[in-house]
Design an enzyme around this catalytic site. Structure first.
Site, PDB file in Angstrom:
ATOM      1  N   ALA A  63       0.825  -1.217   0.000  1.00 51.39           N
ATOM      2  CA  ALA A  63       0.000   0.000   0.000  1.00 51.39           C
ATOM      3  C   ALA A  63       0.855   1.261   0.000  1.00 51.39           C
ATOM      4  CB  ALA A  63      -0.929   0.002   1.197  1.00 51.39           C
ATOM      5  N   HIS A  74       4.215   5.251   2.414  1.00 50.73           N
ATOM      6  CA  HIS A  74       2.983   4.489   2.608  1.00 50.73           C
ATOM      7  C   HIS A  74       1.777   5.385   2.359  1.00 50.73           C
ATOM      8  CE1 HIS A  74       0.146   1.620   4.281  1.00 50.73           C
ATOM      9  NE2 HIS A  74       1.120   0.733   4.305  1.00 50.73           N
ATOM     10  N   HIS A  75       0.750   4.796   1.733  1.00 51.22           N
ATOM     11  CA  HIS A  75      -0.448   5.581   1.417  1.00 51.22           C
ATOM     12  C   HIS A  75      -1.173   6.040   2.680  1.00 51.22           C
ATOM     13  CE1 HIS A  75      -3.278   7.282  -1.253  1.00 51.22           C
ATOM     14  NE2 HIS A  75      -3.161   6.404  -2.224  1.00 51.22           N
ATOM     15  N   ALA A  76      -0.929   5.377   3.803  1.00 50.40           N
ATOM     16  CA  ALA A  76      -1.533   5.830   5.060  1.00 50.40           C
ATOM     17  C   ALA A  76      -1.012   7.194   5.471  1.00 50.40           C
ATOM     18  CB  ALA A  76      -1.249   4.822   6.173  1.00 50.40           C
ATOM     19  N   ASN A 131      -5.558  11.125   4.292  1.00 53.73           N
ATOM     20  CA  ASN A 131      -6.238  10.692   3.073  1.00 53.73           C
ATOM     21  C   ASN A 131      -7.699  11.130   3.099  1.00 53.73           C
ATOM     22  OD1 ASN A 131      -4.518   8.579   1.331  1.00 53.73           O
ATOM     23  ND2 ASN A 131      -3.937   8.414   3.497  1.00 53.73           N
TER      24      ASN A 131
END
Length: 521
Positions: free
Chosen positions: A15, A132-134, A307
């Site tokens: 991710a 990381h997309h978090a 996000n």
């Protein structure tokens, strides 16, 4: 929403997002080095919050993990250097980027890496970031670029903060558990609010779908309606990438000529290159692909977190051969998709993400991945296509000018292809990332994107030329109507007896006006 990207991550579906920036160090006023890049990060660390924060897991995962300022932060854990093999073209760079993208991040540290790749053609370098997309989305990524890059090669470093950033103390299990319980006990009130919004969203969608239909308008694309193609199904951890490029002015010409949007042109070019790729691999379906298009909802939701994104589904008509029909079809599709996405609401995805049981979600995703269940049902969608705004002006990293910015998003189980475009100083940089085992010849997709934009531009130029010709016809007719007519020549009169001298005299008097008329013409 941030935590969702942690839970959906599996050993095969990473991710993180990867960015590749090609740099020209010849603009730097001093010799370029890896140490200069390290100093660049350190002197701006107070502006780069995602670079300092690490995760802390709540005991028994009864609630979402927390971000803290890492007390054990060490820049050497995050910054690396390597050399590309000869001849140092973009193809060799793609091998390194694909390898970096194939390995997950260490969750015991801040979730990022930066690689300086040396030895590229023309003396260029590459800066490869992995986050990381978090910790980042498209909008926050643009904010990071604003802090990381300068507007001039000799720009002064940003002023030091009044107080240096301070690391946090790692909270104990009891403190984490108490805080988590406090959060959980507040869930019922939040759930009531979420259910109220959900009911409204469902009502809006039902009203949208049950209203009078226009036979000339497509119905909105829906998940689980996608055809199966070669990259549909279970994925592996291995990644391949390729770089493409197009000109933003070409896209704007197509947009203005045919009355679409730049995003429509992007999706049309993606459709055209995917059609040729699938046809070359004898895998062209007789129905459209379905792609997920992330939509930023920053400023449209009251949810906290990095996000803030929603998703709309759009059909890509790869079964169509005519590029203009492809563009017009996509233009109609995106209009309907935006109406549907608006009916669902900006908060819906964010609302339910906060109530997902962490352990259940993560174990379900791992079970889904381990059993290769994506091979056993119709695809949710075929791929992800993202369009990210980039810098319209020159940028510099430690004095080196940024020549290209190529983004690569994550792959999801069941959809082993992701296409991302980013506008950069009059260009459109195109990043293709796929599962190595299911997307061979990935450069064909990247090269085909630029070729598709050129094809659409030629069609726009032809259409503009035909319009100019049609517009000139009334003007030509009007000009012809106002042009003085040429005096008609009279037939010579018969000579009557005794009238010859008078006739000659009249002819002599009439001659000068005839000469003037000829002169005016």
């Amino acid at each position: 929403m941030d935590a969702s990207f942690l839970y959906m991550e599996t050993p095969s579906a990473h991710a993180h997002v990867v960015g590749t920036m090609v740099l020209d160090p010849s603009t730097s006023p001093v010799a370029y080095s890896f140490e200069r890049v390290v100093d660049l990060i350190l002197e701006r660390l107070h502006l780069l919050a995602p670079f300092r924060r690490r995760l802390v897991t709540v005991p028994f995962q009864i609630s979402h993990p927390l971000w803290i300022e890492d007390p054990d932060f060490d820049i050497e854990n995050h910054m690396h250097r390597t050399v590309v093999r000869a001849p140092g073209s973009m193809h060799e760079l793609a091998e390194i980027v694909g390898d970096i993208a194939s390995r997950p991040l260490d969750r015991t540290r801040p979730l990022w890496e930066l690689w300086l790749v040396e030895g590229l053609e023309d003396g260029h370098l590459a800066m490869v970031t992995k986050m990381h997309h978090a910790a980042i989305d498209g909008v926050t990524g643009a904010d990071l670029m604003a802090h990381l890059f300068d507007l001039a090669p000799d720009a002064e470093p940003p002023p030091a903060p009044a107080q240096p950033w301070q690391p946090d103390t790692i909270p104990g299990d009891l403190e984490l558990a108490v805080d988590a319980l406090r959060h959980v006990t507040g869930n019922p009130a939040r759930m009531v609010k979420v259910l109220r919004r959900t009911v409204k969203s469902v009502a809006d969608v039902v009203q949208q779908r049950s209203g009078p239909t226009d036979p000339d308008k497509p119905t909105p694309a829906m998940p689980f309606t996608a055809p199966r193609v070669r990259w549909s199904g279970a994925i592996t951890p291995h990644r391949v990438v390729a770089f493409g490029k197009a000109t933003l002015d070409d896209m704007r010409l197509v947009k203005s000529t045919f009355g679409t949007t730049v995003n429509d042109v992007v999706l049309a070019a993606c459709t055209m290159t995917l059609r040729r790729y699938l046809a070359a691999h004898d895998d062209l379906p007789d129905q459209p692909l379905v792609c997920s298009v992330p939509v930023s909802v920053h400023g449209k939701t009251d949810q906290a977190g990095t996000n803030q994104v929603s998703t709309m589904f759009v059909r890509l008509p790869v079964q169509l051969d005519d590029p203009l029909e492809v563009l017009r079809t996509i233009n109609a599709e995106t209009k309907e998709a935006k109406i549907m996405q608006s009916a669902i609401g900006a908060d819906t995805l964010q609302d339910f993400a906060q109530f997902i049981p962490p352990t259940l979600f993560n174990r379900a995703m791992r079970l889904y991945s381990n059993l290769n269940l994506a091979d056993r049902h119709r695809p949710v969608h075929n791929l992800i296509v993202s369009n990210v705004p980039g810098p319209p002006i020159p940028l510099f990293a430690a004095g080196a000018q940024v020549k290209g910015v190529f983004p690569f998003g994550p792959l999801l189980e069941g959809a082993g292809l992701n296409l991302t475009v980013l506008s950069n100083m009059g260009h459109v940089d195109f990043g293709v990332i796929g599962c190595r085992e299911t997307v061979p010849d990935v450069w064909d997709i990247a090269d085909g994107f630029g070729a598709a934009v050129l094809e659409l531009r030629k069609l726009a130029e032809q259409a503009a030329g035909a319009t100019d010709d049609r517009a000139s016809e009334p003007a030509a007719k009007a000009a012809k109507a106002t042009t003085p007519a040429t005096p008609a020549k009279r037939a010579p009169a018969r000579k009557a007896p005794g009238a010859a001298p008078a006739t000659k005299a009249a002819a002599k008097k009439a001659a000068p006006p005839a000469k003037k008329t000829a002169k005016r013409r």
